[in-house]
Scaffold this motif. Sequence first.
Motif, PDB file in Angstrom:
ATOM      1  N   ASN A  67      -3.041  15.100  -9.769  1.00 15.24           N
ATOM      2  CA  ASN A  67      -2.020  14.813 -10.789  1.00 15.24           C
ATOM      3  C   ASN A  67      -0.902  15.851 -10.822  1.00 15.24           C
ATOM      4  OD1 ASN A  67      -3.444  16.919 -11.827  1.00 15.24           O
ATOM      5  ND2 ASN A  67      -4.209  15.852 -13.636  1.00 15.24           N
ATOM      6  N   CYS A  68      -0.862  16.737  -9.820  1.00 12.28           N
ATOM      7  CA  CYS A  68       0.217  17.734  -9.721  1.00 12.28           C
ATOM      8  C   CYS A  68       0.807  17.676  -8.316  1.00 12.28           C
ATOM      9  CB  CYS A  68      -0.321  19.145  -9.955  1.00 12.28           C
ATOM     10  SG  CYS A  68      -0.996  19.418 -11.595  1.00 12.28           S
ATOM     11  N   VAL A  69       2.085  18.016  -8.210  1.00 12.89           N
ATOM     12  CA  VAL A  69       2.696  18.072  -6.880  1.00 12.89           C
ATOM     13  C   VAL A  69       3.225  19.481  -6.611  1.00 12.89           C
ATOM     14  CG1 VAL A  69       3.339  15.626  -6.773  1.00 12.89           C
ATOM     15  CG2 VAL A  69       4.946  17.262  -7.731  1.00 12.89           C
ATOM     16  N   PRO A  70       3.094  19.939  -5.359  1.00 12.71           N
ATOM     17  CA  PRO A  70       3.683  21.236  -5.018  1.00 12.71           C
ATOM     18  C   PRO A  70       5.206  21.136  -4.979  1.00 12.71           C
ATOM     19  CG  PRO A  70       2.659  20.216  -3.085  1.00 12.71           C
ATOM     20  CD  PRO A  70       2.391  19.313  -4.245  1.00 12.71           C
ATOM     21  N   LYS A  71       5.879  22.269  -5.063  1.00 15.97           N
ATOM     22  CA  LYS A  71       7.347  22.288  -4.966  1.00 15.97           C
ATOM     23  C   LYS A  71       7.720  22.090  -3.500  1.00 15.97           C
ATOM     24  CE  LYS A  71       8.291  25.298  -8.928  1.00 15.97           C
ATOM     25  NZ  LYS A  71       6.958  25.791  -9.326  1.00 15.97           N
ATOM     26  N   LEU A  72       8.322  20.946  -3.211  1.00 15.17           N
ATOM     27  CA  LEU A  72       8.679  20.603  -1.833  1.00 15.17           C
ATOM     28  C   LEU A  72      10.160  20.267  -1.735  1.00 15.17           C
ATOM     29  CD1 LEU A  72       5.599  18.275  -1.171  1.00 15.17           C
ATOM     30  CD2 LEU A  72       5.966  20.511  -0.103  1.00 15.17           C
ATOM     31  N   GLN A  73      10.670  20.282  -0.510  1.00 12.81           N
ATOM     32  CA  GLN A  73      12.081  19.936  -0.271  1.00 12.81           C
ATOM     33  C   GLN A  73      12.271  18.424  -0.092  1.00 12.81           C
ATOM     34  OE1 GLN A  73      14.480  22.466  -0.227  1.00 12.81           O
ATOM     35  NE2 GLN A  73      12.738  23.703  -0.886  1.00 12.81           N
ATOM     36  N   VAL A  74      11.184  17.671  -0.235  1.00  9.84           N
ATOM     37  CA  VAL A  74      11.237  16.207  -0.047  1.00  9.84           C
ATOM     38  C   VAL A  74      10.602  15.527  -1.262  1.00  9.84           C
ATOM     39  CG1 VAL A  74      11.224  16.282   2.480  1.00  9.84           C
ATOM     40  CG2 VAL A  74       9.060  16.272   1.249  1.00  9.84           C
ATOM     41  N   PRO A  75      10.897  14.240  -1.491  1.00  8.59           N
ATOM     42  CA  PRO A  75      10.268  13.547  -2.620  1.00  8.59           C
ATOM     43  C   PRO A  75       8.737  13.559  -2.502  1.00  8.59           C
ATOM     44  CG  PRO A  75      12.029  12.216  -1.664  1.00  8.59           C
ATOM     45  CD  PRO A  75      11.818  13.373  -0.742  1.00  8.59           C
ATOM     46  N   ALA A  76       8.081  13.763  -3.623  1.00 13.40           N
ATOM     47  CA  ALA A  76       6.612  13.805  -3.627  1.00 13.40           C
ATOM     48  C   ALA A  76       6.081  13.057  -4.842  1.00 13.40           C
ATOM     49  CB  ALA A  76       6.132  15.247  -3.652  1.00 13.40           C
ATOM     50  N   GLU A  77       4.924  12.446  -4.661  1.00 10.70           N
ATOM     51  CA  GLU A  77       4.298  11.673  -5.742  1.00 10.70           C
ATOM     52  C   GLU A  77       2.824  12.045  -5.835  1.00 10.70           C
ATOM     53  OE1 GLU A  77       3.013   7.031  -6.595  1.00 10.70           O
ATOM     54  OE2 GLU A  77       4.627   7.420  -5.162  1.00 10.70           O
ATOM     55  N   ALA A  78       2.370  12.327  -7.048  1.00  6.41           N
ATOM     56  CA  ALA A  78       0.950  12.599  -7.281  1.00  6.41           C
ATOM     57  C   ALA A  78       0.215  11.276  -7.419  1.00  6.41           C
ATOM     58  CB  ALA A  78       0.780  13.447  -8.540  1.00  6.41           C
ATOM     59  N   VAL A  79      -0.938  11.166  -6.753  1.00  4.43           N
ATOM     60  CA  VAL A  79      -1.746   9.949  -6.817  1.00  4.43           C
ATOM     61  C   VAL A  79      -3.183  10.342  -7.164  1.00  4.43           C
ATOM     62  CG1 VAL A  79      -2.487   7.853  -5.617  1.00  4.43           C
ATOM     63  CG2 VAL A  79      -0.321   8.949  -4.976  1.00  4.43           C
ATOM     64  N   VAL A  80      -3.602  10.040  -8.392  1.00  6.90           N
ATOM     65  CA  VAL A  80      -4.980  10.351  -8.799  1.00  6.90           C
ATOM     66  C   VAL A  80      -5.941   9.470  -8.001  1.00  6.90           C
ATOM     67  CG1 VAL A  80      -6.619  10.378 -10.712  1.00  6.90           C
ATOM     68  CG2 VAL A  80      -4.266  11.126 -11.091  1.00  6.90           C
ATOM     69  N   GLY A  81      -6.940  10.098  -7.372  1.00  5.73           N
ATOM     70  CA  GLY A  81      -7.870   9.352  -6.524  1.00  5.73           C
ATOM     71  C   GLY A  81      -7.218   8.858  -5.251  1.00  5.73           C
ATOM     72  N   GLY A  82      -6.134   9.519  -4.854  1.00  2.64           N
ATOM     73  CA  GLY A  82      -5.344   9.072  -3.703  1.00  2.64           C
ATOM     74  C   GLY A  82      -6.088   9.098  -2.389  1.00  2.64           C
ATOM     75  N   ASP A  83      -7.103   9.972  -2.272  1.00  4.54           N
ATOM     76  CA  ASP A  83      -7.824  10.063  -0.994  1.00  4.54           C
ATOM     77  C   ASP A  83      -8.611   8.786  -0.698  1.00  4.54           C
ATOM     78  OD1 ASP A  83      -9.477  10.688  -3.111  1.00  4.54           O
ATOM     79  OD2 ASP A  83     -10.092  12.631  -2.327  1.00  4.54           O
ATOM     80  N   ALA A  84      -8.890   7.982  -1.726  1.00  2.00           N
ATOM     81  CA  ALA A  84      -9.571   6.698  -1.516  1.00  2.00           C
ATOM     82  C   ALA A  84      -8.574   5.529  -1.463  1.00  2.00           C
ATOM     83  CB  ALA A  84     -10.591   6.457  -2.619  1.00  2.00           C
ATOM     84  N   LEU A  85      -7.303   5.791  -1.858  1.00  2.00           N
ATOM     85  CA  LEU A  85      -6.300   4.721  -1.945  1.00  2.00           C
ATOM     86  C   LEU A  85      -5.346   4.694  -0.764  1.00  2.00           C
ATOM     87  CD1 LEU A  85      -5.349   5.149  -5.728  1.00  2.00           C
ATOM     88  CD2 LEU A  85      -6.789   3.355  -4.743  1.00  2.00           C
ATOM     89  N   HIS A  86      -5.009   5.855  -0.232  1.00  2.00           N
ATOM     90  CA  HIS A  86      -4.035   5.962   0.857  1.00  2.00           C
ATOM     91  C   HIS A  86      -4.682   6.633   2.057  1.00  2.00           C
ATOM     92  CE1 HIS A  86      -0.583   4.756  -1.624  1.00  2.00           C
ATOM     93  NE2 HIS A  86      -1.127   5.485  -2.590  1.00  2.00           N
ATOM     94  N   ALA A  87      -4.622   5.976   3.212  1.00  2.00           N
ATOM     95  CA  ALA A  87      -5.271   6.518   4.418  1.00  2.00           C
ATOM     96  C   ALA A  87      -4.721   7.900   4.783  1.00  2.00           C
ATOM     97  CB  ALA A  87      -5.093   5.554   5.586  1.00  2.00           C
ATOM     98  N   CYS A  88      -3.416   8.120   4.572  1.00  2.00           N
ATOM     99  CA  CYS A  88      -2.840   9.422   4.953  1.00  2.00           C
ATOM    100  C   CYS A  88      -3.417  10.555   4.094  1.00  2.00           C
ATOM    101  CB  CYS A  88      -1.315   9.398   4.892  1.00  2.00           C
ATOM    102  SG  CYS A  88      -0.614   8.972   3.288  1.00  2.00           S
ATOM    103  N   ILE A  89      -3.668  10.276   2.808  1.00  2.00           N
ATOM    104  CA  ILE A  89      -4.292  11.298   1.944  1.00  2.00           C
ATOM    105  C   ILE A  89      -5.757  11.462   2.328  1.00  2.00           C
ATOM    106  CG2 ILE A  89      -4.857  12.004  -0.414  1.00  2.00           C
ATOM    107  CD1 ILE A  89      -2.502  10.413  -1.437  1.00  2.00           C
ATOM    108  N   GLY A  90      -6.442  10.344   2.573  1.00  2.00           N
ATOM    109  CA  GLY A  90      -7.835  10.409   3.014  1.00  2.00           C
ATOM    110  C   GLY A  90      -7.984  11.226   4.292  1.00  2.00           C
ATOM    111  N   ALA A  91      -7.050  11.013   5.229  1.00  2.00           N
ATOM    112  CA  ALA A  91      -7.071  11.764   6.488  1.00  2.00           C
ATOM    113  C   ALA A  91      -6.891  13.261   6.224  1.00  2.00           C
ATOM    114  CB  ALA A  91      -5.972  11.249   7.417  1.00  2.00           C
ATOM    115  N   ALA A  92      -5.973  13.592   5.313  1.00  2.00           N
ATOM    116  CA  ALA A  92      -5.752  15.008   4.963  1.00  2.00           C
ATOM    117  C   ALA A  92      -7.002  15.602   4.318  1.00  2.00           C
ATOM    118  CB  ALA A  92      -4.550  15.133   4.030  1.00  2.00           C
ATOM    119  N   SER A  93      -7.666  14.827   3.460  1.00  2.00           N
ATOM    120  CA  SER A  93      -8.882  15.332   2.799  1.00  2.00           C
ATOM    121  C   SER A  93      -9.976  15.612   3.825  1.00  2.00           C
ATOM    122  CB  SER A  93      -9.364  14.355   1.711  1.00  2.00           C
ATOM    123  OG  SER A  93     -10.198  13.342   2.215  1.00  2.00           O
ATOM    124  N   ILE A  94     -10.056  14.779   4.862  1.00  2.00           N
ATOM    125  CA  ILE A  94     -11.073  14.971   5.914  1.00  2.00           C
ATOM    126  C   ILE A  94     -10.774  16.243   6.714  1.00  2.00           C
ATOM    127  CG2 ILE A  94     -11.937  14.021   8.102  1.00  2.00           C
ATOM    128  CD1 ILE A  94     -11.527  11.186   6.727  1.00  2.00           C
TER     129      ILE A  94
END
Length: 195
Positions: free
Chosen positions: A100-127
């Motif tokens: 539910n928090c986003v780091p300070k980045l130079q690009v648009p960012a969106e927090a996704v609660v439970g995102g590792d189960a919803l988005h493959a790219c987040i799941g891949a990062a979690s792995i």
Amino acid sequence: MICGTDEAGRGPIAGPVVAAAVILDPNNPIEGINDSKKLSEKKRLALSEEIKQKALYWAIAQCDAEEIDRINILQASLTAMKRAVEALGIKPEKVLVDGNCVPKLQVPAEAVVGGDALHACIGAASILAKVERDRQMLAWHEVYPQYDFAKHKAYPTPAHLEALRTHGVCPIHRKSFRPVMRVLAAQAAAQAAQD
């Protein structure tokens, strides 16, 4: 160019917090990606190798225990994720962040609660983050075998807390975490009593 980022190691009382950032190739899908905590260790290891081979871009970064103690675990998690995204070597169009928090980045960012189960790219990062952190804890186990880091990966299990009380605090313990603070306070009190 959507990037997913996630971290591993917020709960343990020793070792680093590790983050990964991944941009998957939509033309080269990977089967079985999910929240790393829902996968067996064997499956995580296999997927980790496949992600590194098939992803368009991936990077891993971290904050060690000393930095966690200095800036707190939330800020360290966000910092590690920021470092991972910046280490990709390309600027993603958007970053999806697990939680539910986003780091300070130079690009648009969106927090996704439970995102590792919803988005493959987040799941891949979690792995990637979990596999890398576990690898580091196995290496630390060789240095400090008395804590059995290989078994509990530095989570505050009863066995780890008992080892902490018996052997005291080692250099990779997070001194700002309550169980470690308690042991340090007890050591200081015992030292003061001797003096």
